[in-house]
Design a protein around this motif. Structure first.
Motif, PDB file in Angstrom:
ATOM      1  N   TYR A   1       5.410  14.533   5.031  1.00 44.98           N
ATOM      2  CA  TYR A   1       5.292  13.074   4.710  1.00 44.98           C
ATOM      3  C   TYR A   1       3.980  12.537   5.700  1.00 44.98           C
ATOM      4  O   TYR A   1       4.202  12.834   6.729  1.00 44.98           O
ATOM      5  CB  TYR A   1       6.301  12.337   4.881  1.00 44.98           C
ATOM      6  N   CYS A   2       3.197  11.732   5.064  1.00 45.08           N
ATOM      7  CA  CYS A   2       2.299  10.801   5.767  1.00 45.08           C
ATOM      8  C   CYS A   2       2.620   9.686   6.055  1.00 45.08           C
ATOM      9  O   CYS A   2       3.368   8.846   5.421  1.00 45.08           O
ATOM     10  CB  CYS A   2       0.980  10.896   4.892  1.00 45.08           C
TER      11      CYS A   2
ATOM     12  N   SER B   1      -2.496  29.595   5.049  1.00 45.62           N
ATOM     13  CA  SER B   1      -3.122  28.451   5.543  1.00 45.62           C
ATOM     14  C   SER B   1      -2.924  27.483   4.481  1.00 45.62           C
ATOM     15  O   SER B   1      -3.075  27.930   3.340  1.00 45.62           O
ATOM     16  CB  SER B   1      -4.447  28.512   6.122  1.00 45.62           C
ATOM     17  N   LEU B   2      -2.763  26.364   4.544  1.00 46.30           N
ATOM     18  CA  LEU B   2      -2.819  25.164   3.726  1.00 46.30           C
ATOM     19  C   LEU B   2      -3.443  23.931   4.464  1.00 46.30           C
ATOM     20  O   LEU B   2      -3.278  23.753   5.614  1.00 46.30           O
ATOM     21  CB  LEU B   2      -1.562  24.663   3.333  1.00 46.30           C
ATOM     22  N   ARG B   3      -3.997  22.930   3.728  1.00 45.24           N
ATOM     23  CA  ARG B   3      -4.603  21.905   4.350  1.00 45.24           C
ATOM     24  C   ARG B   3      -4.094  20.476   3.600  1.00 45.24           C
ATOM     25  O   ARG B   3      -4.211  20.531   2.214  1.00 45.24           O
ATOM     26  CB  ARG B   3      -6.135  21.702   4.416  1.00 45.24           C
ATOM     27  N   LEU B   4      -3.217  19.662   4.064  1.00 46.12           N
ATOM     28  CA  LEU B   4      -2.795  18.603   3.537  1.00 46.12           C
ATOM     29  C   LEU B   4      -3.543  17.359   3.609  1.00 46.12           C
ATOM     30  O   LEU B   4      -4.456  17.315   4.803  1.00 46.12           O
ATOM     31  CB  LEU B   4      -1.334  18.235   4.007  1.00 46.12           C
ATOM     32  N   SER B   5      -3.620  16.437   2.543  1.00 42.81           N
ATOM     33  CA  SER B   5      -4.599  15.436   2.748  1.00 42.81           C
ATOM     34  C   SER B   5      -3.701  14.018   2.487  1.00 42.81           C
ATOM     35  O   SER B   5      -2.606  14.105   2.008  1.00 42.81           O
ATOM     36  CB  SER B   5      -5.654  15.307   1.758  1.00 42.81           C
ATOM     37  N   CYS B   6      -4.000  12.918   3.190  1.00 44.24           N
ATOM     38  CA  CYS B   6      -3.294  11.810   2.791  1.00 44.24           C
ATOM     39  C   CYS B   6      -4.053  10.743   2.872  1.00 44.24           C
ATOM     40  O   CYS B   6      -5.026  10.429   3.561  1.00 44.24           O
ATOM     41  CB  CYS B   6      -2.210  11.606   3.962  1.00 44.24           C
TER      42      CYS B   6
ATOM     43  N   LYS C   1       5.232   9.423  -0.303  1.00 47.48           N
ATOM     44  CA  LYS C   1       6.367  10.148  -1.062  1.00 47.48           C
ATOM     45  C   LYS C   1       6.394  11.584  -0.706  1.00 47.48           C
ATOM     46  O   LYS C   1       7.542  12.136  -0.997  1.00 47.48           O
ATOM     47  CB  LYS C   1       6.152   9.900  -2.565  1.00 47.48           C
ATOM     48  N   GLY C   2       5.571  12.193  -0.225  1.00 42.69           N
ATOM     49  CA  GLY C   2       5.761  13.614   0.409  1.00 42.69           C
ATOM     50  C   GLY C   2       5.215  14.562  -0.517  1.00 42.69           C
ATOM     51  O   GLY C   2       4.835  14.306  -1.500  1.00 42.69           O
ATOM     52  N   THR C   3       4.747  15.595  -0.092  1.00 44.80           N
ATOM     53  CA  THR C   3       4.338  16.868  -0.787  1.00 44.80           C
ATOM     54  C   THR C   3       5.019  18.171  -0.132  1.00 44.80           C
ATOM     55  O   THR C   3       5.386  18.399   1.056  1.00 44.80           O
ATOM     56  CB  THR C   3       2.729  17.210  -0.444  1.00 44.80           C
ATOM     57  N   LEU C   4       5.395  18.844  -0.806  1.00 41.94           N
ATOM     58  CA  LEU C   4       6.252  20.073  -0.829  1.00 41.94           C
ATOM     59  C   LEU C   4       5.223  21.200  -0.214  1.00 41.94           C
ATOM     60  O   LEU C   4       4.449  21.889  -1.042  1.00 41.94           O
ATOM     61  CB  LEU C   4       7.201  20.693  -1.842  1.00 41.94           C
TER      62      LEU C   4
ATOM     63  N   VAL D   1       0.892  -1.226  -0.156  1.00 44.89           N
ATOM     64  CA  VAL D   1       0.105  -0.149  -0.018  1.00 44.89           C
ATOM     65  C   VAL D   1       1.075   1.362  -0.136  1.00 44.89           C
ATOM     66  O   VAL D   1       1.819   1.342   0.831  1.00 44.89           O
ATOM     67  CB  VAL D   1      -0.902   0.004   1.226  1.00 44.89           C
ATOM     68  N   GLN D   2       0.554   2.217  -0.786  1.00 50.64           N
ATOM     69  CA  GLN D   2       1.287   3.347  -0.865  1.00 50.64           C
ATOM     70  C   GLN D   2       0.525   4.510  -0.586  1.00 50.64           C
ATOM     71  O   GLN D   2      -0.663   4.807  -1.270  1.00 50.64           O
ATOM     72  CB  GLN D   2       1.677   3.527  -2.317  1.00 50.64           C
ATOM     73  N   LEU D   3       0.780   5.154   0.327  1.00 42.45           N
ATOM     74  CA  LEU D   3       0.080   6.604   0.953  1.00 42.45           C
ATOM     75  C   LEU D   3       0.395   7.748  -0.214  1.00 42.45           C
ATOM     76  O   LEU D   3       1.436   7.559  -0.732  1.00 42.45           O
ATOM     77  CB  LEU D   3       0.475   6.861   2.162  1.00 42.45           C
ATOM     78  N   VAL D   4      -0.673   8.318  -0.327  1.00 46.94           N
ATOM     79  CA  VAL D   4      -0.611   9.538  -1.283  1.00 46.94           C
ATOM     80  C   VAL D   4      -0.687  10.809  -0.584  1.00 46.94           C
ATOM     81  O   VAL D   4      -2.085  11.027  -0.286  1.00 46.94           O
ATOM     82  CB  VAL D   4      -1.204   9.206  -2.535  1.00 46.94           C
ATOM     83  N   GLU D   5       0.000  11.768  -0.608  1.00 50.62           N
ATOM     84  CA  GLU D   5      -0.005  12.973   0.077  1.00 50.62           C
ATOM     85  C   GLU D   5      -0.632  14.186  -1.014  1.00 50.62           C
ATOM     86  O   GLU D   5      -0.133  13.965  -2.273  1.00 50.62           O
ATOM     87  CB  GLU D   5       1.118  13.672   0.907  1.00 50.62           C
TER      88      GLU D   5
END
Length: 125
Positions: free
Chosen positions: A95-96, A17-22, A117-120, A2-6
């Motif tokens: 990273y999540c 502000s920002l909202r990250l999802s995973c 894999k991360g989100t900048l 399973v690969q998590l995706v951010e």
């Protein structure tokens, strides 16, 4: 595997502000604690926030406490990181992670079950 995706990263001005999802399409993490980590340029990866499998308990690094909020949806498919009052020093790849044991998230155990894999996130002055 399973690969998590951010998602949700980007460029924002300081104070914004920002909202990250995973999540992992087609998968749920009902029994998993989940967390967010970050790696700033030239620095080691560090813990940011964690949430228990039930969502009842949350934990934060001192540097983000009262500014960031971690949450998860009831279906346990997605974890979020709401980031407010962003600072230049919050610039990092975020990273999540997911693990059956909350303690592994809190201690950033090297054998955490799943990583994204991360989100900048870039915060400009």
């Amino acid at each position: 595997q399973v690969q998590l995706v951010e998602s949700g990263g980007g460029l924002v001005q300081a104070g914004g502000s920002l909202r990250l999802s995973c999540g992992a399409p087609g998968h749920t993490f009902i029994s998993y604690a989940m967390g967010w980590f970050r790696r700033a340029p030239g620095k080691e990866r560090e813990f940011v926030a964690a949430i228990s499998w039930s969502g009842d308990n949350t934990y934060y690094a001192d540097s983000v406490k009262d500014r960031f909020t971690i949450s998860r949806d009831n279906a346990k498919t997605t974890v979020y990181l709401q980031m407010n009052s962003l600072k230049v020093e919050d610039t990092a790849v975020y990273y999540c992670a997911a693990d059956l044991h909350l303690q592994d998230i809190l201690t950033m155990y090297h054998g955490i079950n799943y990583w994204g894999k991360g989100t900048l996130v870039t915060v400009s002055s």
